[in-house]
Design an enzyme around this catalytic site. Structure first.
Site, mmCIF file in Angstrom:
data_model
loop_
_atom_site.group_PDB
_atom_site.id
_atom_site.type_symbol
_atom_site.label_atom_id
_atom_site.label_comp_id
_atom_site.label_asym_id
_atom_site.label_seq_id
_atom_site.Cartn_x
_atom_site.Cartn_y
_atom_site.Cartn_z
ATOM 1 N N LYS A 12 -10.755 -13.169 -16.317
ATOM 2 C CA LYS A 12 -10.982 -13.529 -17.733
ATOM 3 C C LYS A 12 -10.495 -14.654 -17.973
ATOM 4 C CE LYS A 12 -12.690 -11.161 -20.491
ATOM 5 N NZ LYS A 12 -14.005 -11.283 -20.957
ATOM 6 N N CYS A 57 5.437 -5.936 1.635
ATOM 7 C CA CYS A 57 5.659 -4.539 1.396
ATOM 8 C C CYS A 57 5.197 -3.871 2.686
ATOM 9 C CB CYS A 57 5.252 -3.944 0.362
ATOM 10 S SG CYS A 57 6.237 -2.314 -0.361
ATOM 11 N N TYR A 58 4.004 -3.264 2.389
ATOM 12 C CA TYR A 58 3.186 -2.388 3.698
ATOM 13 C C TYR A 58 2.899 -3.136 4.670
ATOM 14 C CZ TYR A 58 -0.019 0.683 5.986
ATOM 15 O OH TYR A 58 -0.650 1.403 7.102
ATOM 16 N N GLY A 71 0.847 -1.207 0.018
ATOM 17 C CA GLY A 71 -0.016 -0.028 -0.026
ATOM 18 C C GLY A 71 0.754 1.359 -0.014
ATOM 19 N N HIS A 91 7.950 -7.597 -3.731
ATOM 20 C CA HIS A 91 6.808 -8.242 -4.322
ATOM 21 C C HIS A 91 6.934 -9.632 -4.797
ATOM 22 C CE1 HIS A 91 4.207 -4.388 -3.390
ATOM 23 N NE2 HIS A 91 5.418 -3.946 -3.698
ATOM 24 N N ASP A 140 -17.812 -14.151 -21.937
ATOM 25 C CA ASP A 140 -18.558 -14.073 -20.464
ATOM 26 C C ASP A 140 -19.768 -14.671 -20.544
ATOM 27 O OD1 ASP A 140 -15.890 -13.156 -19.714
ATOM 28 O OD2 ASP A 140 -16.487 -10.955 -19.863
ATOM 29 N N GLU A 187 4.595 -11.300 -6.097
ATOM 30 C CA GLU A 187 3.588 -11.730 -7.091
ATOM 31 C C GLU A 187 3.911 -11.100 -8.325
ATOM 32 O OE1 GLU A 187 2.595 -7.560 -5.177
ATOM 33 O OE2 GLU A 187 3.591 -9.599 -4.672
ATOM 34 N N GLY A 222 -22.593 -12.196 -27.409
ATOM 35 C CA GLY A 222 -21.710 -12.785 -28.056
ATOM 36 C C GLY A 222 -20.272 -12.710 -27.844
ATOM 37 N N GLY A 223 -19.878 -12.592 -26.546
ATOM 38 C CA GLY A 223 -18.811 -12.472 -26.130
ATOM 39 C C GLY A 223 -18.436 -13.567 -25.049
#
Length: 527
Positions: free
Chosen positions: A383, A83-84, A56, A177, A235, A179, A232-233
């Site tokens: 996604k 980190c924070y 943060g 970090h 999801d 990640e 049409g997507g």
């Protein structure tokens, strides 16, 4: 997930919080992000197997800085501060955090001092890590040990605490970090925390998610009818297939032609869902309704609000016709929720909700008086996870890997006024761009690509005559999770061919530009 293993991530405002969740989920463990000030009862209800404290922008010694909830230690689960999060653990348990004489931003080297620590067991003694901090731990809290220090170019400086741990209370923290991809061993460090310390088994798979989602959908809707809006997507396609698998013919899919679709969208949806998958499909031509509602509207948030409301009114009318429809299934995913401020986020000061970047018509743009209850089984997924579910459900690969298409359609890719003529112009330019990417074998190499019609004109010369015509912007990005993205470095000759075709084949266009903005600071869509 009938036996869901959960890792809780407390968000302290880091730009990398969502990335932490992705890294945990990649190891088949469910991660949920909640703000640092979340109520104890909600955390206990999750029954987390471990907790990660995000980074943060604050300093822990500042007045009003975010704090560590008092109940965390009483949960008796492993904690990893990043980190924070490291500063927070040190500050909370009696250590001292001070402004650093030496700041560390970017790549650094960390020297492992405790090679037998659960976080670093089996890893090299010197690790390349990504730092982003100005404060440092000057003295450790009681019970903590220094596990690693950053290597300093100053000979009179022993290095900043890069990792610390209290093995007895299973409290660990890293200054860097793990990640981000710039910390090569970061995923292994997270793996050790998740599997060796938290004792997770990695059971969060596509098959487990599908089984759990089907159970939840059946419990939620009972005998009632459900309608699902198809765009049409990928999801909405995955939601429709998942809900159909759960309740069969209780589902009716509705494909609304808003007049704002990509070229030939309706025919493709009909071929996939009705003909190939056997799902009941109703097609509604509401183009006149939508375009009339958008007359003279140029503000993007107003466009989204109007489109969201029109969608709901169309669905409600169809639900009345179907009599038993009580629910609306939507393809809402995690980035939609975050960008619409549907979940709280810990910001740099106070107990605030996340800044709304833009409202999504199926999250932030819904009318308050809608008659249908929502079914959103993908709400917690990124996604790429949605695509994995789609493949596991047997959807065609070409559909699963289709680029995202916004619910408001081309309305948010036509900057300024929306007219039937401007829609036709953009449809033609967009089709040329996507066709070129497929022909060049680059469609799958990009995560999202589209054309944008700008609200400006430019001077040009065509056929020895002066023109003053529209401008098309091309946008293509690469990304893993759509929370951050980089512009796609497409070949110049491809861009040249696309621009040449658009100018020559699309009436009213005399200039084509290419967007080289990343996210952040830009969003992927222009509106």
């Amino acid at each position: 997930m009938s036996e869901r293993e959960t890792i809780l991530i407390l968000d302290y405002g880091s730009q990398y919080t969502q990335l932490i969740a992705r890294r945990v989920r990649e190891q088949h463990i469910y991660a949920e992000i909640l703000p640092w000030y979340v109520e104890e009862a909600r955390v206990r209800a999750l029954n987390p197997m471990g907790i990660i404290l995000s980074g943060g922008p604050n300093s822990v010694y500042d007045e009003g800085a975010p704090t560590l909830p008092d109940y965390i230690l009483s949960l008796d689960v492993p904690v990893l501060g990043i980190c924070y999060g490291l500063h927070l653990l040190a500050h909370t348990w009696g250590g001292r955090v001070v402004p650093g004489d030496q700041h560390e931003y970017g790549l650094a080297q960390a020297q492992v001092l405790a090679p037998d620590s659960p976080l670093f067991d089996g890893l090299p003694s010197s690790l390349a890590v990504w730092m982003s901090h100005g404060d440092r731990v000057a003295s450790l809290p009681p019970g903590f040990l220094v596990l690693a220090r950053s290597e300093s170019p100053k000979q009179d400086f022993s290095g900043i605490v890069a990792a610390m741990g209290d093995p007895e209370r299973r409290l660990y923290a890293v200054q860097f970090h793990p990640e981000v991809q710039h910390t090569p061993q970061g995923r292994e460090i997270l793996h050790r925390f998740l599997f060796d310390l938290c004792k997770c088994r990695g059971m969060w798979t596509s098959e487990a998610f599908i089984a759990e989602a089907i159970t939840h959908i059946r419990a939620q809707v009972g005998d009632a009818g459900v309608i699902c809006g198809l765009s049409g997507g990928v999801d909405s396609a995955v939601v429709a297939t998942l809900v159909h698998k759960a309740i069969g013919d209780q589902l009716t899919c509705i494909f609304v032609d808003t007049g704002l679709l990509r070229r030939d969208e309706g025919q493709q949806v009909e071929a996939t869902f009705h003909e190939a998958l056997g799902i009941r499909l109703v097609q509604i031509d509401a183009s006149t309704r939508f375009l009339n509602a958008l007359t003279d509207i140029t503000d993007p948030e107003e466009k989204r609000r109007i489109i969201g409301e029109q969608f709901i009114r169309v669905f409600e009318a169809e639900a009345r016709r179907l009599n038993d429809a009580k629910f609306l299934a939507q393809g809402t995913i995690y980035p939609d929720v975050i960008e619409s401020a549907g979940i709280a986020g810990a910001l740099s000061t106070g107990k605030a909700t996340a800044h709304r970047i833009k409202s999504h018509h199926n999250v932030g743009g819904l009318p308050e008086d809608m008659d249908l209850a929502l079914v959103e089984p993908l709400r917690d997924l990124f996604k790429d996870e949605v695509r994995e579910i789609g493949l596991a459900l047997g959807l065609p690969e070409k559909l699963v890997w289709r680029h995202p298409f916004p619910g408001p359609g081309l309305a948010v890719r036509i900057l300024g006024e929306i007219t039937p003529e401007r829609v036709a112009t953009l449809q033609a330019a967009d089709a040329i761009f996507l066709e070129a990417l497929w022909d060049a074998g680059l469609y799958r190499e990009t995560a999202q690509a589209f054309a944008v019609l700008l609200p400006i004109h430019s001077v040009g010369v065509m056929g020895d005559g002066r023109t003053y015509a529209n401008v098309i912007a091309l946008r293509a990005v690469t990304t893993e999770d759509f929370m951050t993205a980089n512009w796609a470095h497409l070949p110049y000759d491809l861009l040249g061919r696309v621009a040449n075709r658009i100018v020559n084949e699309v009436k009213g266009i005399n200039r084509v530009v290419y967007d080289v903005s990343s996210k952040p600071p830009a969003t992927i869509e222009w509106e």
